[in-house]
Design a protein around this motif. Sequence first.
Motif, PDB file in Angstrom:
ATOM      1  N   THR A   1       0.826  -1.205   0.000  1.00  0.00           N
ATOM      2  CA  THR A   1       0.000   0.000   0.000  1.00  0.00           C
ATOM      3  C   THR A   1       0.863   1.260   0.000  1.00  0.00           C
ATOM      4  O   THR A   1       0.570   2.218  -0.706  1.00  0.00           O
ATOM      5  CB  THR A   1      -0.940  -0.007   1.228  1.00  0.00           C
ATOM      6  OG1 THR A   1      -1.750  -1.180   1.167  1.00  0.00           O
ATOM      7  CG2 THR A   1      -1.832   1.208   1.245  1.00  0.00           C
ATOM      8  N   GLN A   2       1.956   1.243   0.762  1.00  0.00           N
ATOM      9  CA  GLN A   2       2.812   2.419   0.874  1.00  0.00           C
ATOM     10  C   GLN A   2       3.799   2.567  -0.273  1.00  0.00           C
ATOM     11  O   GLN A   2       4.029   3.671  -0.762  1.00  0.00           O
ATOM     12  CB  GLN A   2       3.582   2.382   2.196  1.00  0.00           C
ATOM     13  CG  GLN A   2       2.705   2.534   3.415  1.00  0.00           C
ATOM     14  CD  GLN A   2       3.473   2.309   4.710  1.00  0.00           C
ATOM     15  OE1 GLN A   2       4.694   2.311   4.743  1.00  0.00           O
ATOM     16  NE2 GLN A   2       2.738   2.088   5.791  1.00  0.00           N
ATOM     17  N   GLU A   3       4.387   1.456  -0.716  1.00  0.00           N
ATOM     18  CA  GLU A   3       5.497   1.531  -1.665  1.00  0.00           C
ATOM     19  C   GLU A   3       5.108   1.303  -3.121  1.00  0.00           C
ATOM     20  O   GLU A   3       5.904   1.569  -4.011  1.00  0.00           O
ATOM     21  CB  GLU A   3       6.608   0.558  -1.250  1.00  0.00           C
ATOM     22  CG  GLU A   3       7.198   0.927   0.096  1.00  0.00           C
ATOM     23  CD  GLU A   3       8.409   0.098   0.450  1.00  0.00           C
ATOM     24  OE1 GLU A   3       8.953  -0.601  -0.432  1.00  0.00           O
ATOM     25  OE2 GLU A   3       8.826   0.148   1.617  1.00  0.00           O
TER      26      GLU A   3
ATOM     27  N   ARG B   1      -6.995  -6.428  -3.857  1.00  0.00           N
ATOM     28  CA  ARG B   1      -7.990  -6.217  -4.918  1.00  0.00           C
ATOM     29  C   ARG B   1      -9.203  -5.452  -4.381  1.00  0.00           C
ATOM     30  O   ARG B   1      -9.748  -4.582  -5.067  1.00  0.00           O
ATOM     31  CB  ARG B   1      -8.420  -7.549  -5.535  1.00  0.00           C
ATOM     32  CG  ARG B   1      -7.298  -8.293  -6.264  1.00  0.00           C
ATOM     33  CD  ARG B   1      -6.686  -7.460  -7.384  1.00  0.00           C
ATOM     34  NE  ARG B   1      -5.679  -8.190  -8.134  1.00  0.00           N
ATOM     35  CZ  ARG B   1      -4.374  -7.983  -8.063  1.00  0.00           C
ATOM     36  NH1 ARG B   1      -3.891  -7.058  -7.237  1.00  0.00           N
ATOM     37  NH2 ARG B   1      -3.530  -8.689  -8.788  1.00  0.00           N
ATOM     38  N   ALA B   2      -9.615  -5.750  -3.155  1.00  0.00           N
ATOM     39  CA  ALA B   2     -10.749  -5.051  -2.545  1.00  0.00           C
ATOM     40  C   ALA B   2     -10.444  -3.563  -2.366  1.00  0.00           C
ATOM     41  O   ALA B   2     -11.349  -2.730  -2.422  1.00  0.00           O
ATOM     42  CB  ALA B   2     -11.115  -5.681  -1.203  1.00  0.00           C
ATOM     43  N   ASN B   3      -9.157  -3.232  -2.176  1.00  0.00           N
ATOM     44  CA  ASN B   3      -8.732  -1.842  -2.033  1.00  0.00           C
ATOM     45  C   ASN B   3      -8.490  -1.176  -3.385  1.00  0.00           C
ATOM     46  O   ASN B   3      -8.022  -0.038  -3.429  1.00  0.00           O
ATOM     47  CB  ASN B   3      -7.449  -1.749  -1.196  1.00  0.00           C
ATOM     48  CG  ASN B   3      -7.654  -2.117   0.250  1.00  0.00           C
ATOM     49  OD1 ASN B   3      -8.774  -2.106   0.756  1.00  0.00           O
ATOM     50  ND2 ASN B   3      -6.570  -2.452   0.933  1.00  0.00           N
ATOM     51  N   GLY B   4      -8.765  -1.906  -4.470  1.00  0.00           N
ATOM     52  CA  GLY B   4      -8.571  -1.342  -5.799  1.00  0.00           C
ATOM     53  C   GLY B   4      -7.137  -1.399  -6.290  1.00  0.00           C
ATOM     54  O   GLY B   4      -6.790  -0.778  -7.293  1.00  0.00           O
TER      55      GLY B   4
END
Length: 120
Positions: free
Chosen positions: A44-46, A70-73
């Motif tokens: 998510t960060q990198e 995938r749920a986070n797009g």
Amino acid sequence: MLRVVIADDSRVMRQIIIRTLRQAGYDWDITEASDGDLALDIVTQERPDLVLSDWNMPSMNGIDLLRALRANGDDVPFAFITSESSAEMRQQAESAGALFLIAKPFTADSFRDAIEPVLA
């Protein structure tokens, strides 16, 4: 240079994967994650170019990691390197959006065979 996250609860296995990738000719910028929760944070960060994940890990397993991304797009290319490779697991991986599944034990050739079509 590709930025890759390798998620596996075994430090030794992460090192074997890195060594085998280098033997296959892939000298990538690699970040290690010891479980799925840490991998989720790192991805998510990198925003890496590829995630190579074990299936069975504590706190969050690999398939749950993929589904959470995938749920986070997040459509980061994702693949499994795992000791289990049943037809059911391969189907779950494919349905969740994994590019490939490499079964342990693996070789530099098995990495090239799986990765080259993805990089092409």
